[in-house]
Write a protein that holds these residues in place. Structure first.
Motif, PDB file in Angstrom:
ATOM      1  N   ILE A   1      45.783  14.173 108.630  1.00 44.63           N
ATOM      2  CA  ILE A   1      45.990  13.726 107.249  1.00 44.63           C
ATOM      3  C   ILE A   1      46.122  14.990 106.399  1.00 44.63           C
ATOM      4  O   ILE A   1      45.165  15.753 106.251  1.00 44.63           O
ATOM      5  N   GLU A   2      47.298  15.222 105.852  1.00 45.09           N
ATOM      6  CA  GLU A   2      47.621  16.477 105.169  1.00 45.09           C
ATOM      7  C   GLU A   2      47.809  16.238 103.671  1.00 45.09           C
ATOM      8  O   GLU A   2      48.448  15.262 103.260  1.00 45.09           O
ATOM      9  N   LEU A   3      47.266  17.111 102.847  1.00 43.63           N
ATOM     10  CA  LEU A   3      47.458  17.037 101.400  1.00 43.63           C
ATOM     11  C   LEU A   3      48.771  17.731 101.040  1.00 43.63           C
ATOM     12  O   LEU A   3      48.936  18.919 101.303  1.00 43.63           O
ATOM     13  N   LEU A   4      49.683  16.995 100.397  1.00 43.05           N
ATOM     14  CA  LEU A   4      50.985  17.553 100.041  1.00 43.05           C
ATOM     15  C   LEU A   4      51.102  17.927  98.564  1.00 43.05           C
ATOM     16  O   LEU A   4      52.007  18.667  98.193  1.00 43.05           O
ATOM     17  N   VAL A   5      50.201  17.398  97.734  1.00 45.20           N
ATOM     18  CA  VAL A   5      50.258  17.646  96.291  1.00 45.20           C
ATOM     19  C   VAL A   5      48.935  18.282  95.868  1.00 45.20           C
ATOM     20  O   VAL A   5      47.900  17.610  95.832  1.00 45.20           O
ATOM     21  N   ASP A   6      48.982  19.572  95.540  1.00 42.05           N
ATOM     22  CA  ASP A   6      47.742  20.310  95.257  1.00 42.05           C
ATOM     23  C   ASP A   6      46.931  19.717  94.115  1.00 42.05           C
ATOM     24  O   ASP A   6      45.699  19.795  94.113  1.00 42.05           O
ATOM     25  N   SER A   7      47.611  19.126  93.132  1.00 36.11           N
ATOM     26  CA  SER A   7      46.889  18.581  91.975  1.00 36.11           C
ATOM     27  C   SER A   7      46.015  17.387  92.340  1.00 36.11           C
ATOM     28  O   SER A   7      45.162  16.971  91.552  1.00 36.11           O
ATOM     29  N   LEU A   8      46.202  16.843  93.552  1.00 34.76           N
ATOM     30  CA  LEU A   8      45.407  15.699  93.996  1.00 34.76           C
ATOM     31  C   LEU A   8      44.242  16.121  94.887  1.00 34.76           C
ATOM     32  O   LEU A   8      43.708  15.314  95.638  1.00 34.76           O
ATOM     33  N   ILE A   9      43.813  17.369  94.778  1.00 33.62           N
ATOM     34  CA  ILE A   9      42.764  17.874  95.658  1.00 33.62           C
ATOM     35  C   ILE A   9      41.471  17.082  95.530  1.00 33.62           C
ATOM     36  O   ILE A   9      40.806  16.801  96.532  1.00 33.62           O
ATOM     37  N   ASN A  10      41.080  16.690  94.321  1.00 34.56           N
ATOM     38  CA  ASN A  10      39.825  15.940  94.161  1.00 34.56           C
ATOM     39  C   ASN A  10      39.914  14.568  94.809  1.00 34.56           C
ATOM     40  O   ASN A  10      38.963  14.105  95.448  1.00 34.56           O
ATOM     41  N   GLU A  11      41.070  13.902  94.655  1.00 38.61           N
ATOM     42  CA  GLU A  11      41.259  12.597  95.275  1.00 38.61           C
ATOM     43  C   GLU A  11      41.293  12.732  96.803  1.00 38.61           C
ATOM     44  O   GLU A  11      40.700  11.919  97.519  1.00 38.61           O
ATOM     45  N   TYR A  12      41.967  13.774  97.279  1.00 41.45           N
ATOM     46  CA  TYR A  12      42.064  14.002  98.723  1.00 41.45           C
ATOM     47  C   TYR A  12      40.689  14.325  99.314  1.00 41.45           C
ATOM     48  O   TYR A  12      40.321  13.796 100.377  1.00 41.45           O
ATOM     49  N   ALA A  13      39.926  15.174  98.629  1.00 41.35           N
ATOM     50  CA  ALA A  13      38.581  15.501  99.113  1.00 41.35           C
ATOM     51  C   ALA A  13      37.695  14.259  99.123  1.00 41.35           C
ATOM     52  O   ALA A  13      36.892  14.063 100.037  1.00 41.35           O
ATOM     53  N   SER A  14      37.858  13.393  98.114  1.00 45.49           N
ATOM     54  CA  SER A  14      37.092  12.145  98.079  1.00 45.49           C
ATOM     55  C   SER A  14      37.486  11.237  99.235  1.00 45.49           C
ATOM     56  O   SER A  14      36.636  10.601  99.857  1.00 45.49           O
ATOM     57  N   LEU A  15      38.778  11.184  99.520  1.00 45.08           N
ATOM     58  CA  LEU A  15      39.266  10.406 100.656  1.00 45.08           C
ATOM     59  C   LEU A  15      38.587  10.867 101.940  1.00 45.08           C
ATOM     60  O   LEU A  15      38.023  10.059 102.692  1.00 45.08           O
ATOM     61  N   CYS A  16      38.638  12.181 102.188  1.00 46.49           N
ATOM     62  CA  CYS A  16      38.067  12.715 103.429  1.00 46.49           C
ATOM     63  C   CYS A  16      36.562  12.518 103.473  1.00 46.49           C
ATOM     64  O   CYS A  16      35.997  12.127 104.504  1.00 46.49           O
ATOM     65  N   PHE A  17      35.886  12.774 102.358  1.00 47.01           N
ATOM     66  CA  PHE A  17      34.440  12.595 102.283  1.00 47.01           C
ATOM     67  C   PHE A  17      34.068  11.151 102.604  1.00 47.01           C
ATOM     68  O   PHE A  17      33.131  10.883 103.373  1.00 47.01           O
ATOM     69  N   ASP A  18      34.816  10.219 102.021  1.00 43.46           N
ATOM     70  CA  ASP A  18      34.504   8.801 102.188  1.00 43.46           C
ATOM     71  C   ASP A  18      34.711   8.346 103.631  1.00 43.46           C
ATOM     72  O   ASP A  18      33.861   7.656 104.203  1.00 43.46           O
ATOM     73  N   ILE A  19      35.845   8.714 104.232  1.00 43.17           N
ATOM     74  CA  ILE A  19      36.101   8.221 105.595  1.00 43.17           C
ATOM     75  C   ILE A  19      35.192   8.902 106.613  1.00 43.17           C
ATOM     76  O   ILE A  19      34.800   8.287 107.616  1.00 43.17           O
ATOM     77  N   ILE A  20      34.819  10.150 106.365  1.00 46.63           N
ATOM     78  CA  ILE A  20      33.871  10.830 107.261  1.00 46.63           C
ATOM     79  C   ILE A  20      32.513  10.139 107.192  1.00 46.63           C
ATOM     80  O   ILE A  20      31.890   9.822 108.208  1.00 46.63           O
ATOM     81  N   ASN A  21      32.039   9.875 105.977  1.00 47.30           N
ATOM     82  CA  ASN A  21      30.721   9.250 105.810  1.00 47.30           C
ATOM     83  C   ASN A  21      30.712   7.799 106.254  1.00 47.30           C
ATOM     84  O   ASN A  21      29.693   7.290 106.730  1.00 47.30           O
ATOM     85  N   SER A  22      31.852   7.101 106.097  1.00 52.79           N
ATOM     86  CA  SER A  22      31.899   5.684 106.464  1.00 52.79           C
ATOM     87  C   SER A  22      31.639   5.485 107.950  1.00 52.79           C
ATOM     88  O   SER A  22      31.166   4.425 108.365  1.00 52.79           O
ATOM     89  N   SER A  23      31.961   6.491 108.744  1.00 54.68           N
ATOM     90  CA  SER A  23      31.837   6.366 110.197  1.00 54.68           C
ATOM     91  C   SER A  23      30.639   7.120 110.764  1.00 54.68           C
ATOM     92  O   SER A  23      30.442   7.172 111.977  1.00 54.68           O
ATOM     93  N   ARG A  24      29.824   7.665 109.896  1.00 61.05           N
ATOM     94  CA  ARG A  24      28.737   8.545 110.342  1.00 61.05           C
ATOM     95  C   ARG A  24      27.643   7.814 111.115  1.00 61.05           C
ATOM     96  O   ARG A  24      27.038   8.372 112.033  1.00 61.05           O
ATOM     97  N   GLU A  25      27.377   6.566 110.788  1.00 56.40           N
ATOM     98  CA  GLU A  25      26.258   5.844 111.398  1.00 56.40           C
ATOM     99  C   GLU A  25      26.659   5.048 112.640  1.00 56.40           C
ATOM    100  O   GLU A  25      25.854   4.295 113.171  1.00 56.40           O
ATOM    101  N   CYS A  26      27.899   5.195 113.080  1.00 54.63           N
ATOM    102  CA  CYS A  26      28.353   4.444 114.262  1.00 54.63           C
ATOM    103  C   CYS A  26      27.708   4.999 115.534  1.00 54.63           C
ATOM    104  O   CYS A  26      27.315   6.167 115.595  1.00 54.63           O
ATOM    105  N   ASN A  27      27.630   4.162 116.551  1.00 57.54           N
ATOM    106  CA  ASN A  27      26.937   4.540 117.779  1.00 57.54           C
ATOM    107  C   ASN A  27      27.829   5.246 118.790  1.00 57.54           C
ATOM    108  O   ASN A  27      27.340   6.026 119.608  1.00 57.54           O
ATOM    109  N   THR A  28      29.124   4.942 118.773  1.00 59.22           N
ATOM    110  CA  THR A  28      30.030   5.557 119.735  1.00 59.22           C
ATOM    111  C   THR A  28      31.213   6.168 119.000  1.00 59.22           C
ATOM    112  O   THR A  28      31.514   5.810 117.855  1.00 59.22           O
TER     113      THR A  28
END
Length: 304
Positions: A70-97
């Motif tokens: 997942i690549e960021l193509l528009v630098d001005s969207l860095i906060n939205e992109y970082a939020s995207l990555c933060f959210d999907i990383i954390n959403s899967s953190r408690e999974c067992n496998t």
């Protein structure tokens, strides 16, 4: 902010996201174009997502491992992109496998992907700027008064067909933003005030101002102020909802400055003067009407 600083430290290499995460070998990367990426190990290439104006989507193969990038193509969207990555990383953190974690991650990614696919880099029309400033001001007021930032932002409705702006478990609030010279608010549908549960109308008076005037605010500045008071874990949800409202940071918003010149709050109960569906002839499908504020003082909320 931690993710952004770690991307900045990549120096042409890759950084493991988290040693404790159930998805092993998930990396932050800066590619040969200098763009930030999140690399997710997958069993086979993922084909249901495609590159958009904001996000580059691709599949790599390294040795025997496929990576979904997942690549960021528009630098001005860095906060939205970082939020995207933060959210999907954390959403899967408690999974067992790892498989369960990858599946969960893609469920979370899908909601971000469709928002980022429809992102508009131009600024909103002036009436939408005013309306969004009123809704953000309400969140800011509620959070600074001690309400849970997660509860208030979760209650914020973003779908264009939502009848009310904030829907809580036991009440609701509709936000109206008007000029000081106005003495009425516009109710855009029958459903907006027609509800079995008591709610509120919060009215903000917002007037144009010189950007250099005392207490002048812009859409950018009030959103930045809100982000200063919400928790790190809630900010991705806030960014997601701002995206759904059509907002991404743009310097041009700084050309439109305003001053908040008052706030009123009214209790909408069974006696409040509004149009309700059950009292209308069945032949009337929709209605839009105005309420004169000076005529509803008896419904003023003493706690507002």
């Amino acid at each position: 902010k931690d993710l952004i600083s770690r991307w900045d430290a990549c120096n042409g290499g890759q950084i493991l996201v988290d040693h404790q995460h159930p998805i092993k070998n998930m990396y932050l990367n800066v590619n040969e174009k200098g763009n930030k990426e999140l690399l997710i190990p997958v069993d086979k290439p993922v084909s249901q997502f495609h590159t958009t104006e904001a996000l580059g989507i691709s599949n790599y193969k390294n040795s025997n491992t496929y990576f979904f990038a997942i690549e960021l193509l528009v630098d001005s969207l860095i906060n939205e992109y970082a939020s995207l990555c933060f959210d999907i990383i954390n959403s899967s953190r408690e999974c067992n496998t790892q498989k369960e974690a990858v599946d969960t991650l893609f469920i979370a990614f899908r909601k971000w992907y469709y928002l980022m696919s429809d992102v508009h880099l131009e600024i909103l029309p002036i009436n939408q700027i005013r309306g969004l400033m009123g809704e953000v001001k309400f969140i800011l007021d509620e959070v600074t008064s001690g309400k849970s930032d997660s509860e208030v932002i979760s209650a914020w409705t973003t779908h264009k067909d939502a009848a009310r702006d904030f829907i809580f478990d036991d009440t609701w609030t509709e936000i109206k933003t008007i000029q000081s010279s106005s003495d009425y608010i516009t109710i855009s549908s029958i459903e907006q005030l027609d509800h079995d549960m008591d709610g509120h109308i919060t009215v903000y008076k917002l007037d144009k101002a010189n950007p250099d005037a005392n207490e002048a605010v812009t859409l950018n500045s009030i959103i930045n102020k809100l982000k200063e008071v919400v928790s790190t874990t809630v900010e991705p949800m806030l960014n997601h909802k701002l995206l759904a409202k059509g907002y991404v940071y743009n310097e041009d918003y700084n050309k439109f400055a305003f001053v908040f010149n008052g706030k009123s709050r009214f209790i909408v109960n069974e006696s409040f003067p509004c149009i309700s569906r059950d009292k209308l002839p069945v032949a009337i499908n929709s209605a839009k009407y105005e309420i004169v504020l000076s005529r509803i003082n008896e419904w003023s909320d003493p706690n507002g």
